[in-house]
Design an enzyme around this catalytic site. Structure first.
Site, PDB file in Angstrom:
ATOM      1  N   HIS A 114      31.190 -41.563  11.009  1.00  0.00           N
ATOM      2  CA  HIS A 114      30.471 -40.118  10.208  1.00  0.00           C
ATOM      3  C   HIS A 114      31.147 -38.314  10.272  1.00  0.00           C
ATOM      4  CE1 HIS A 114      28.376 -43.360   8.163  1.00  0.00           C
ATOM      5  NE2 HIS A 114      27.883 -43.695   9.620  1.00  0.00           N
ATOM      6  N   ALA A 159      29.775 -56.697  30.076  1.00  0.00           N
ATOM      7  CA  ALA A 159      28.845 -56.923  29.433  1.00  0.00           C
ATOM      8  C   ALA A 159      28.031 -55.772  29.157  1.00  0.00           C
ATOM      9  CB  ALA A 159      27.571 -57.956  29.781  1.00  0.00           C
ATOM     10  N   ARG A 165      37.253 -45.148  25.197  1.00  0.00           N
ATOM     11  CA  ARG A 165      38.923 -44.637  24.860  1.00  0.00           C
ATOM     12  C   ARG A 165      39.623 -46.013  25.473  1.00  0.00           C
ATOM     13  NH1 ARG A 165      36.571 -43.161  30.716  1.00  0.00           N
ATOM     14  NH2 ARG A 165      35.459 -41.856  28.712  1.00  0.00           N
TER      15      ARG A 165
END
Length: 196
Positions: A114, A159, A165
């Site tokens: 957003h 996990a 990145r």
């Protein structure tokens, strides 16, 4: 420039109020709903629906319900693709998976971000950046892969990681934010016992 064109070019675009985009998202949501409500034994219909949902399937795949995506046609999966329960792919931009990709439960691949500016965000503006996952990658449970990330070949993402990145090939990476822990070596081939 249409809102779709803006999204694919990496510009802020109207994801919530553009009629064409909303229509595409609803169509995909209906197909995912149908897929998720099939009996687990109905593998023929599951594959039929996956071919309607996903943009490209380059071989065998197993997708364990429930499965969710925004548009579907931006998703490309290689041969021997597997995802466990509750995989979510927000594919405002392309999401590409190589061959032999295994995804554990509760993973999210989000090309969507957003707007940072609150007024732009309130207007429904967002950005979509592509995600690419290489060949022979294992993604552990509860992993989030964020917009614009590339994960290299033969890599393991541990996990609970938040991958914000690029991660290179041939490594084990884990954490929030996800970082390389070590290279994968020949010794890893002998880590677990095998039946002779």
């Amino acid at each position: 420039m249409t809102e779709w064109e803006k999204a694919q070019a990496g510009y802020l675009y109207d994801a919530n109020y553009d009629e064409e985009i909303v229509k595409a998202r609803i169509k995909c949501a209906d197909l995912c709903y149908e897929f998720n409500n099939l009996r687990p034994s109905d593998s023929i219909r599951q594959k039929e629906l996956l071919h309607k949902i996903l943009g490209e399937i380059r071989g065998d795949l197993v997708v364990t319900a429930p499965f969710y995506c925004d548009y579907g046609f931006h998703i490309s999966v290689g041969n021997n693709f597997y995802t466990n329960h509750n995989c979510m792919i927000l594919d405002g931009a392309k999401v590409t998976f190589g061959d032999n990709v295994f995804i554990a439960p509760n993973c999210v691949f989000s090309t969507a971000g957003h707007a940072i500016d609150p007024e732009q965000r309130a207007e429904g503006l967002e950005i979509a950046l592509p995600i690419k996952v290489g060949n022979d990658v294992w993604i552990g449970a509860n992993v989030s892969v964020l917009p614009g990330v590339t994960i290299g070949d033969r890599t393991i993402i541990g996990a609970g990681s938040v991958v914000n990145r690029d991660i290179p090939s041939d490594v084990i990476a884990v954490g929030n934010p996800c970082r390389v822990v070590r290279k994968i070596t020949e010794a890893d081939r002998h880590r677990y016992p095998t039946a002779e």
